[in-house]
Design a protein around this motif. Structure first.
Motif, short mmCIF file in Angstrom:
data_model
loop_
_atom_site.label_atom_id
_atom_site.label_comp_id
_atom_site.label_asym_id
_atom_site.label_seq_id
_atom_site.Cartn_x
_atom_site.Cartn_y
_atom_site.Cartn_z
N TRP A 53 0.84 -1.20 0.00
CA TRP A 53 0.00 0.00 0.00
C TRP A 53 0.87 1.25 0.00
O TRP A 53 0.69 2.17 -0.79
CB TRP A 53 -0.88 -0.03 1.26
CG TRP A 53 -1.88 1.07 1.37
CD1 TRP A 53 -3.14 1.06 0.90
CD2 TRP A 53 -1.70 2.32 2.04
NE1 TRP A 53 -3.77 2.24 1.21
CE2 TRP A 53 -2.90 3.03 1.90
CE3 TRP A 53 -0.63 2.90 2.73
CZ2 TRP A 53 -3.07 4.31 2.43
CZ3 TRP A 53 -0.80 4.17 3.25
CH2 TRP A 53 -2.01 4.86 3.10
N ASN A 54 1.88 1.25 0.88
CA ASN A 54 2.77 2.38 1.04
C ASN A 54 3.61 2.61 -0.22
O ASN A 54 3.71 3.72 -0.73
CB ASN A 54 3.66 2.11 2.26
CG ASN A 54 4.43 3.32 2.69
OD1 ASN A 54 4.00 4.44 2.43
ND2 ASN A 54 5.55 3.11 3.32
N ALA A 117 -6.34 7.44 -0.23
CA ALA A 117 -6.90 6.90 1.01
C ALA A 117 -8.41 6.70 0.87
O ALA A 117 -8.99 5.81 1.47
CB ALA A 117 -6.60 7.83 2.18
N SER A 122 -7.20 3.63 4.38
CA SER A 122 -5.88 3.88 4.95
C SER A 122 -5.80 3.29 6.35
O SER A 122 -6.79 3.23 7.07
CB SER A 122 -5.57 5.37 5.00
OG SER A 122 -5.96 5.91 6.22
#
Lengths: 221, 222
Positions: A53-54, A117, A122
């Protein structure tokens, strides 16, 4: 000098405002990329780890900033540059462009975060550290790309050159910032991130100081 | 580059390299776990990195001199030195991969130093693409010189930052047996330091030749 930089910043902003489609284009770009990621990962729900995700977020930010920094020198006519050359010193031009690109990159990164997000969800546990990472990282990426953009603008095929010159230079920044934001994502305290934040500041200082020293030579040609 | 006159240093280079090859392969080396005889790679792989950094530093120095004086010959030296530095970088990666195949099991183990080396090589390949993209010789020289200096200053944090983010598999890092103060014993040093000088001189020699070829390729008035 400070006054020159301030006036140049105002000029940049006015130009940006006159050509709103460019900025809107980049914002739409980040929004649609986030949406494409969302749709692509829908194929297997729950497949996205926090690390992925990051990293995905930073890759979207990287490409958006590259697109935005790209137009800071490319597309200016020779006459326009000659006119600026007679009015202000090269140092104020590069400093104002760096500040402007840095601020623009912060806005782009924040908007990307919102849209990303929104669709991807998130799971950030230490919001302040994460946002500090986002702001500092995009600031240093945007300013580091300013000199690259001025170099690429001199050649044909500026678009390709911009990427191949920019990626290796951005890589240390990108890796540090992924590390910092990973700490924020995992909800670790500030003292874990702070050595990397100092390292990021040092790298940014080195790159930007070199850029300010070298820019007058590029500007003259 | 005309500072070093005569053929003495070329002779020195040949003697040092013959000494390196003979000494590096035949002298006694300390027995360390995992490394064993491959510790001899120190003279042929690690020296490539020292040579690369010295040659690229020299290239940056010539770029600075070009920007200060505007004489095209400095730019020719700078690009020739960057070329031989890049050659050393590629040789360093290749020798490293060959060595890693037998000690780490795989040629590319995503070691931070390997990755930094690969990015450094991309950076200097981009330098040559930038040069070939510019037509006007003065502009090519000026912008090439500016990027060359910029790239060197970006290479230093890269080599300095990346290995600190994760532990390296390299000897001497992350608790691996290595060549630090007490491991790098006299037998290795006696070959290692001359080897650095020998390989660097060889790279410099290649650079002087390719710089002369470049000079022949442009019209007389430069």
């Amino acid at each position: 000098m400070v006054k020159e930089i301030w006036l140049l910043l105002l000029k940049e902003w006015k130009e940006e405002w006159n050509k709103r489609y460019a900025m809107n284009g980049i914002l739409l770009y980040t929004g649609s990329v986030s949406f494409i990621c969302y749709l692509s990962f829908q194929l297997r729900s729950g497949a996205l780890q926090p690390v992925t995700w990051n990293v995905l977020f930073w890759i979207i930010v990287l490409f958006s900033i590259l697109n935005a920094a790209h137009k800071s020198f490319i597309g200016q006519t020779d006459g326009h540059q000659l006119y600026l050359h007679t009015l202000v010193s090269a140092e104020s031009i590069i400093l104002s462009k760096m500040i402007y690109n840095g601020l623009l990159s912060i806005i782009i990164a924040l908007v990307t975060f919102l849209s990303y997000a929104l669709v991807m969800g998130s799971d950030v546990k230490n919001m302040s550290l994460y946002f500090f990472g986002v702001i500092l990282g995009s600031l240093s990426m945007g300013s580091a790309l300013t000199l690259v953009s001025s170099i690429a603008a001199r050649a044909q095929n500026a678009h390709v050159l911009m990427s191949i010159l920019g990626f290796p230079i951005l890589l240390p920044i990108l890796l540090l910032v992924i590390k910092i934001s990973k700490f924020g994502l995992d909800g670790l305290a500030w003292e874990f991130g702070s050595p990397y934040i100092w390292m990021l500041l040092a790298v940014t200082m080195i790159i930007n100081t070199t850029a300010v020293v070298l820019f007058p030579y590029i500007w003259k040609s | 580059m005309k500072k070093i006159k005569g053929k003495g240093w070329k002779l020195l280079c040949i003697i040092l390299l013959i000494y390196t090859i003979l000494g590096g392969l035949l002298f006694d080396v300390p027995r360390l776990p995992i490394l064993n005889e491959t510790i001899r790679a120190l003279h042929f792989h690690v020296t490539m990195w020292f040579g690369m950094i010295i040659l690229l530093g020299a290239s940056m120095y010539h770029s600075v001199r070009y920007l200060r004086s505007g004489a095209l010959k400095y730019d020719m030296h700078a690009s020739a030195l960057a070329q031989s530095g890049l050659l050393f970088g590629i040789l360093g990666v290749v020798t490293g991969m060959f060595w890693a195949k037998y000690t780490w099991g795989e040629p590319w183990s995503s070691d931070p130093k390997q990755n930094a080396a690969a990015v450094g090589i991309i950076m200097y390949l981009a330098y040559f693409i930038l040069r070939s993209a510019l037509e006007d010789p003065q502009q090519k020289a000026r912008i090439g010189a500016a990027y060359n200096i910029f790239a060197y200053f970006c290479l230093i944090p890269l080599l300095f930052v990346l290995p600190r983010l994760t532990d390296s598999l390299h000897p001497g890092n992350g608790g691996n047996p290595g060549f630090n103060a007490y491991d790098l014993d006299g037998n290795l040093r006696v070959v290692f330091y001359p080897a650095i000088i020998g390989w660097t001189l060889l790279g410099y020699w290649i650079a002087t030749i390719s710089s002369r070829i470049r000079k022949l390729a442009v019209p007389n008035d430069h």
